[in-house]
Design a protein around this motif. Structure first.
Motif, PDB file in Angstrom:
ATOM      1  N   TYR A  31       0.859  -1.179   0.000  1.00 34.24           N
ATOM      2  CA  TYR A  31       0.000   0.000   0.000  1.00 34.24           C
ATOM      3  C   TYR A  31       0.894   1.227   0.000  1.00 34.24           C
ATOM      4  O   TYR A  31       1.746   1.384   0.879  1.00 34.24           O
ATOM      5  CB  TYR A  31      -0.894  -0.023   1.247  1.00 34.24           C
ATOM      6  CG  TYR A  31      -1.877   1.122   1.345  1.00 34.24           C
ATOM      7  CD1 TYR A  31      -3.174   0.990   0.871  1.00 34.24           C
ATOM      8  CD2 TYR A  31      -1.511   2.331   1.936  1.00 34.24           C
ATOM      9  CE1 TYR A  31      -4.090   2.038   0.965  1.00 34.24           C
ATOM     10  CE2 TYR A  31      -2.418   3.382   2.042  1.00 34.24           C
ATOM     11  CZ  TYR A  31      -3.704   3.226   1.556  1.00 34.24           C
ATOM     12  OH  TYR A  31      -4.600   4.263   1.658  1.00 34.24           O
ATOM     13  N   GLN A  33       2.512   4.398   0.804  1.00 28.98           N
ATOM     14  CA  GLN A  33       2.502   5.308   1.942  1.00 28.98           C
ATOM     15  C   GLN A  33       3.806   6.092   1.945  1.00 28.98           C
ATOM     16  O   GLN A  33       4.859   5.554   1.588  1.00 28.98           O
ATOM     17  CB  GLN A  33       2.316   4.548   3.253  1.00 28.98           C
ATOM     18  CG  GLN A  33       3.358   3.481   3.532  1.00 28.98           C
ATOM     19  CD  GLN A  33       3.006   2.598   4.719  1.00 28.98           C
ATOM     20  OE1 GLN A  33       2.138   1.738   4.622  1.00 28.98           O
ATOM     21  NE2 GLN A  33       3.685   2.811   5.838  1.00 28.98           N
ATOM     22  N   HIS A  69      -1.558  -4.392  12.257  1.00 30.76           N
ATOM     23  CA  HIS A  69      -0.851  -3.176  12.694  1.00 30.76           C
ATOM     24  C   HIS A  69       0.659  -3.374  12.781  1.00 30.76           C
ATOM     25  O   HIS A  69       1.405  -2.408  12.925  1.00 30.76           O
ATOM     26  CB  HIS A  69      -1.385  -2.741  14.059  1.00 30.76           C
ATOM     27  CG  HIS A  69      -1.194  -3.769  15.132  1.00 30.76           C
ATOM     28  ND1 HIS A  69      -1.970  -4.920  15.210  1.00 30.76           N
ATOM     29  CD2 HIS A  69      -0.315  -3.843  16.165  1.00 30.76           C
ATOM     30  CE1 HIS A  69      -1.572  -5.641  16.249  1.00 30.76           C
ATOM     31  NE2 HIS A  69      -0.579  -5.018  16.834  1.00 30.76           N
ATOM     32  N   ASN A  72       3.836  -2.652   7.563  1.00 31.11           N
ATOM     33  CA  ASN A  72       3.550  -1.517   6.701  1.00 31.11           C
ATOM     34  C   ASN A  72       2.322  -1.860   5.854  1.00 31.11           C
ATOM     35  O   ASN A  72       1.851  -3.004   5.834  1.00 31.11           O
ATOM     36  CB  ASN A  72       4.759  -1.197   5.820  1.00 31.11           C
ATOM     37  CG  ASN A  72       5.890  -0.527   6.592  1.00 31.11           C
ATOM     38  OD1 ASN A  72       5.670   0.464   7.294  1.00 31.11           O
ATOM     39  ND2 ASN A  72       7.094  -1.054   6.481  1.00 31.11           N
ATOM     40  N   GLY A  73       1.810  -0.877   5.132  1.00 30.59           N
ATOM     41  CA  GLY A  73       0.562  -1.083   4.414  1.00 30.59           C
ATOM     42  C   GLY A  73       0.624  -2.202   3.381  1.00 30.59           C
ATOM     43  O   GLY A  73       1.590  -2.329   2.636  1.00 30.59           O
ATOM     44  N   ASN A  75      -2.096  -5.127   0.888  1.00 26.58           N
ATOM     45  CA  ASN A  75      -3.343  -5.781   0.483  1.00 26.58           C
ATOM     46  C   ASN A  75      -3.039  -7.249   0.268  1.00 26.58           C
ATOM     47  O   ASN A  75      -1.994  -7.594  -0.303  1.00 26.58           O
ATOM     48  CB  ASN A  75      -3.862  -5.211  -0.843  1.00 26.58           C
ATOM     49  CG  ASN A  75      -4.184  -3.738  -0.757  1.00 26.58           C
ATOM     50  OD1 ASN A  75      -5.149  -3.351  -0.135  1.00 26.58           O
ATOM     51  ND2 ASN A  75      -3.349  -2.909  -1.384  1.00 26.58           N
ATOM     52  N   ASN A  94      -4.781  -3.921   5.282  1.00 30.09           N
ATOM     53  CA  ASN A  94      -4.592  -3.413   6.650  1.00 30.09           C
ATOM     54  C   ASN A  94      -4.696  -1.892   6.751  1.00 30.09           C
ATOM     55  O   ASN A  94      -4.498  -1.338   7.829  1.00 30.09           O
ATOM     56  CB  ASN A  94      -3.269  -3.905   7.250  1.00 30.09           C
ATOM     57  CG  ASN A  94      -2.041  -3.247   6.649  1.00 30.09           C
ATOM     58  OD1 ASN A  94      -2.086  -2.711   5.538  1.00 30.09           O
ATOM     59  ND2 ASN A  94      -0.933  -3.294   7.361  1.00 30.09           N
ATOM     60  N   ARG A  95      -5.004  -1.214   5.653  1.00 27.41           N
ATOM     61  CA  ARG A  95      -5.295   0.212   5.699  1.00 27.41           C
ATOM     62  C   ARG A  95      -6.775   0.479   5.396  1.00 27.41           C
ATOM     63  O   ARG A  95      -7.172   1.601   5.144  1.00 27.41           O
ATOM     64  CB  ARG A  95      -4.405   0.980   4.714  1.00 27.41           C
ATOM     65  CG  ARG A  95      -2.922   0.942   5.059  1.00 27.41           C
ATOM     66  CD  ARG A  95      -2.656   1.639   6.381  1.00 27.41           C
ATOM     67  NE  ARG A  95      -1.248   1.749   6.699  1.00 27.41           N
ATOM     68  CZ  ARG A  95      -0.566   0.870   7.425  1.00 27.41           C
ATOM     69  NH1 ARG A  95      -1.168  -0.223   7.895  1.00 27.41           N
ATOM     70  NH2 ARG A  95       0.723   1.054   7.679  1.00 27.41           N
ATOM     71  N   GLN A 167      -2.241  10.183  -1.953  1.00 31.51           N
ATOM     72  CA  GLN A 167      -1.838   9.052  -1.115  1.00 31.51           C
ATOM     73  C   GLN A 167      -0.323   8.966  -0.977  1.00 31.51           C
ATOM     74  O   GLN A 167       0.204   8.678   0.086  1.00 31.51           O
ATOM     75  CB  GLN A 167      -2.390   7.740  -1.693  1.00 31.51           C
ATOM     76  CG  GLN A 167      -2.151   6.533  -0.791  1.00 31.51           C
ATOM     77  CD  GLN A 167      -2.772   5.270  -1.360  1.00 31.51           C
ATOM     78  OE1 GLN A 167      -3.863   5.304  -1.932  1.00 31.51           O
ATOM     79  NE2 GLN A 167      -2.089   4.151  -1.212  1.00 31.51           N
TER      80      GLN A 167
END
Length: 231
Positions: A31, A33, A69, A72-73, A75, A94-95, A167
């Motif tokens: 993800y 970030q 958690h 890191n981000g 899918n 997880n985001r 983003q």
């Protein structure tokens, strides 16, 4: 079991996409970030662990969601494919939502945001993908695979895209014109492996992987493996 392998120092042996003869399929994307936590767990273990576990896909993602958690981000798609019991395909990011979801039959796009986030390159890639799939019943398998590889290697930047800029913030700005394409080609970042997985109604799997050799974008090697699902 067939997977690509992560070669990044300190994270060797993880993977982002793989399928086992038992019909377990896992796929992971990062993800986007701006800041990464260098102490976070390696995300490549998430697919590798699923492919070797006896847990079904939904149970596995529920377990992962309790530890989301710590990473890191990311899918994660997890699927159990079976010619006798039917397919179960699930998703967790997880985001996003705290619980994984079961995907209904359909066509989905996943990039470096949550599932189906309509980045312009994602929408463009889905359009190209569906154009190939719509004629797949009349294409020889080799031609189908090659056309899908062409989709994965499309380098046309889909700009402007405020969603990517918002983003990714300052992190993505230096490479935005490259990052906004289905296939990312930058000097030290980008696509180095393409994988096509075909599964027919009889459980016959064709796994084709095209990999860059020696970090040279002009030099690639393609390997294909075929097997039957044992589920």
């Amino acid at each position: 079991m067939h997977t690509g392998l992560d070669m990044e120092e300190g994270k060797e042996g993880g993977t982002w996409l793989g399928i086992s003869t038992r019909g377990k399929l896992g796929a992971l994307t990062n993800y986007l970030q701006p800041q990464q936590d260098p102490e976070a767990r390696g995300r490549g273990e998430l697919v590798a662990h699923f492919l070797t576990t006896d847990m079904d896909s939904l149970s596995y993602l529920k377990k992962v969601s309790t530890e989301g958690h710590l990473y890191n981000g990311f899918n994660l798609i997890a699927a159990d494919l079976s010619t006798t019991k039917g397919d179960l395909v699930c998703y967790y990011g997880n985001r996003g939502r705290p619980e994984p979801i079961v995907l209904t039959p359909g066509t989905y796009g996943l990039s470096n945001a949550l599932l189906e986030t309509p980045w312009r390159k994602l929408c463009f890639g889905k359009k190209l993908f569906l154009e190939v799939v719509e004629q797949s019943h009349v294409l020889p398998k080799d031609t189908l695979v090659n056309q899908l590889l062409d989709v994965l290697n499309n380098e046309e930047a889909q700009l402007p895209d405020p969603a990517i800029e918002d983003q990714g913030q300052e992190y993505v700005q230096p490479i935005l014109s490259k990052y906004a394409a289905v296939c990312v080609r930058c000097p030290n970042y980008g696509t180095r492996t393409n994988t096509i997985i075909l599964v027919d109604a009889d459980g016959h799997v064709t796994f084709t992987e095209r990999s860059m050799l020696n970090k040279d974008p002009s030099c690639w090697e393609t390997n294909t493996y075929e097997f039957m699902l044992q589920s």
